[in-house]
Scaffold this motif. Structure first.
Motif, PDB file in Angstrom:
ATOM      1  N   GLN B  10       0.838  -1.214   0.000  1.00 59.82           N
ATOM      2  CA  GLN B  10       0.000   0.000   0.000  1.00 59.82           C
ATOM      3  C   GLN B  10       0.865   1.253   0.000  1.00 59.82           C
ATOM      4  O   GLN B  10       0.511   2.272  -0.585  1.00 59.82           O
ATOM      5  CB  GLN B  10      -0.979  -0.034   1.171  1.00 59.82           C
ATOM      6  N   ASN B  14       0.963   4.220  -2.996  1.00 60.07           N
ATOM      7  CA  ASN B  14       1.080   5.680  -2.822  1.00 60.07           C
ATOM      8  C   ASN B  14       2.234   6.233  -3.646  1.00 60.07           C
ATOM      9  O   ASN B  14       2.089   7.229  -4.348  1.00 60.07           O
ATOM     10  CB  ASN B  14       1.313   6.013  -1.348  1.00 60.07           C
ATOM     11  N   ILE B  15       3.385   5.558  -3.519  1.00 59.34           N
ATOM     12  CA  ILE B  15       4.576   6.046  -4.224  1.00 59.34           C
ATOM     13  C   ILE B  15       4.391   5.917  -5.744  1.00 59.34           C
ATOM     14  O   ILE B  15       4.850   6.758  -6.508  1.00 59.34           O
ATOM     15  CB  ILE B  15       5.837   5.283  -3.756  1.00 59.34           C
ATOM     16  N   PHE B  42      -7.678  -0.978  -2.748  1.00 62.16           N
ATOM     17  CA  PHE B  42      -6.949   0.243  -2.381  1.00 62.16           C
ATOM     18  C   PHE B  42      -6.347   0.901  -3.623  1.00 62.16           C
ATOM     19  O   PHE B  42      -6.422   2.125  -3.805  1.00 62.16           O
ATOM     20  CB  PHE B  42      -5.858  -0.091  -1.365  1.00 62.16           C
ATOM     21  N   LEU B  46      -7.404   4.622  -5.066  1.00 61.73           N
ATOM     22  CA  LEU B  46      -6.440   5.714  -5.272  1.00 61.73           C
ATOM     23  C   LEU B  46      -6.448   6.182  -6.720  1.00 61.73           C
ATOM     24  O   LEU B  46      -6.319   7.365  -7.006  1.00 61.73           O
ATOM     25  CB  LEU B  46      -5.042   5.267  -4.876  1.00 61.73           C
TER      26      LEU B  46
END
Lengths: 211, 231
Positions: B10, B14-15, B42, B46
């Motif tokens: 996760q 994000n990265i 997830f 995003l």
């Protein structure tokens, strides 16, 4: 936005302002009114408040112009002032709402998003309506973010600024900017999920107000 | 074990949306989300939020916006006064040698002038019944005035931070942070240029309060008041 030629031009304009040439400041306003107004609108949520905050940002910048340093970019400096002005306004709004002496805040809710204009030349009205609804939901979710995340998210996504620039604006380490944006996105996901669910429920029950 | 991997993935997700994931990590990420339902959700959440945020329309300010701002500008030019010019020279890295000479001269004058101290009694907005003191230690004679800000807050209030914001630091909450001393007193000394300044205190980075007993206030144009400090 901050290519070096641009930066040099800004420096000249700032210097002209300091020499007493007000027209130079007018040029700076025209150059940056779009990002500053968008920042203010996304932070405050209504056109009226956005215009007040954007105007105040430029006025503060003008008054503080002599404290502007060559090593900054004018845009970064102005954006910093503007985020702080907006945060200041939001604090006051909260206090006023809390004391419930503000009749204008209710009005604000109604006026929300009234000025969002989408390109409408190529779409049918239903799609326009859905698009408008969607950007309203996103805007409402942004409004619900903690104040410290709002400016960062707007700087990143509405203005497309680099993390490094946001770190400069907020005067916080690069890692903190990233963490805060990640956290803010999680909060946004939650809000948007809820809002979309409510929106769909309303549609399903046929009680959607057609405006 | 699974938890640890998901946590890592996760973080990768994000990265990934920061465009900072290397090829090897990307491979690992996509291999994982093929098997892990939670991480896949997830990932797509995003993806959607990124799309949603990027799709926000740009709004055009009214065409008379700049005119209105221009009309609201103060008559006075923001130009550099003599005092600021000396300051500019001081701050400029190109004239260090000249600076050394100027510092010597200014130190000489500084030594001749007595330090002044101004004490103002204040009550905080949080606890109007509690008296606190705000002392400003004004060491005049240089172009920067080291100004001491005091704020006394009630002990039973949970306070993590107090900072002072004003036109002298572009209303940035993160620059002039007060330190906790004792007995609810927060204080900090910061360089402020001589002149008239508007300022406020910010508690926990959230709550903005004026100095209720500052000697002067000014309407800030948003229905509130800024405190005024004259150095």
């Amino acid at each position: 936005m901050n290519i070096s030629g641009d930066k040099a031009e800004d420096l000249i304009l700032v210097q002209e302002c300091l020499n007493g040439d007000k027209e130079a400041f007018n040029k700076l306003i025209k150059k940056y009114e779009l990002p500053i107004y968008n920042l203010a609108f996304r932070m405050m949520g209504s056109n009226e408040e956005a215009l007040d905050a954007a105007q105040e940002s430029f006025l503060r910048a003008y008054k503080a112009l002599k404290s502007f340093r060559l090593e900054y970019s004018f845009f970064t400096w102005l954006y910093t002032i503007s985020i702080n002005v907006c945060r200041n306004c939001l604090k006051r709004k909260k206090i006023l709402n809390f004391l419930s002496i503000s009749s204008s805040s209710k009005q604000t809710e109604e006026n929300n998003h009234a000025d969002i204009e989408l390109p409408d030349n190529r779409m049918n009205p239903e799609i326009i309506y859905e698009e408008k609804k969607r950007s309203e939901i996103i805007q409402t979710a942004i409004m619900k973010l903690p104040d410290k995340y709002k400016g960062i998210v707007i700087a990143r996504y509405v203005e497309g600024l680099a993390y490094e620039e946001i770190a400069k604006i907020e005067n916080i380490p690069l890692g903190t900017v990233k963490t805060q944006i990640h956290r803010a996105k999680k909060i946004l996901i939650r809000h948007i999920k809820n809002a979309k669910k409510m929106h769909d429920d309303k549609l399903a029950h046929g009680i959607m107000k057609i405006t | 074990m699974k938890m640890k991997t998901c946590e890592k993935i996760q973080n990768y997700i994000n990265i990934y949306y920061d465009n900072a994931l290397c090829e090897k990590e990307k491979k690992e990420l996509f291999a994982h989300i093929e098997q892990c339902h939670d991480c896949k959700i997830f990932y797509s959440e995003l993806e959607n939020i990124e799309k949603d945020l990027h799709s926000l329309p740009k709004l055009i300010p009214p065409s008379d916006f700049s005119n209105k701002v221009m009309q609201a500008l103060p008559q006075k030019s923001p130009g550099i006064g003599l005092g600021e010019k000396i300051h500019e020279i001081f701050m400029s890295p190109v004239s260090l040698r000249l600076n050394a000479a100027l510092i010597t001269i200014l130190l000489f004058f500084l030594a001749l002038r007595p330090n002044r101290e101004v004490v103002i009694n204040k009550t905080t907005a949080i606890a109007p019944e509690t008296n606190s003191t705000n002392t400003m230690d004004l060491s005049l004679g240089s172009q920067i005035v080291n100004t001491k800000f005091y704020l006394s807050l009630p002990l039973n209030t949970p306070i993590q931070s107090v900072s002072v914001v004003g036109d002298f630091n572009d209303w940035n909450v993160n620059t002039f942070k007060l330190k906790y001393k004792s007995d609810g007193i927060w204080e900090g000394t910061f360089p402020v240029r001589p002149g008239k300044h508007e300022y406020m205190f910010v508690i926990n980075g959230e709550k903005w309060i004026p100095d209720p007993k500052a000697r002067e206030y000014k309407e800030d144009g948003f229905g509130g008041k800024n405190s005024i400090l004259v150095l």
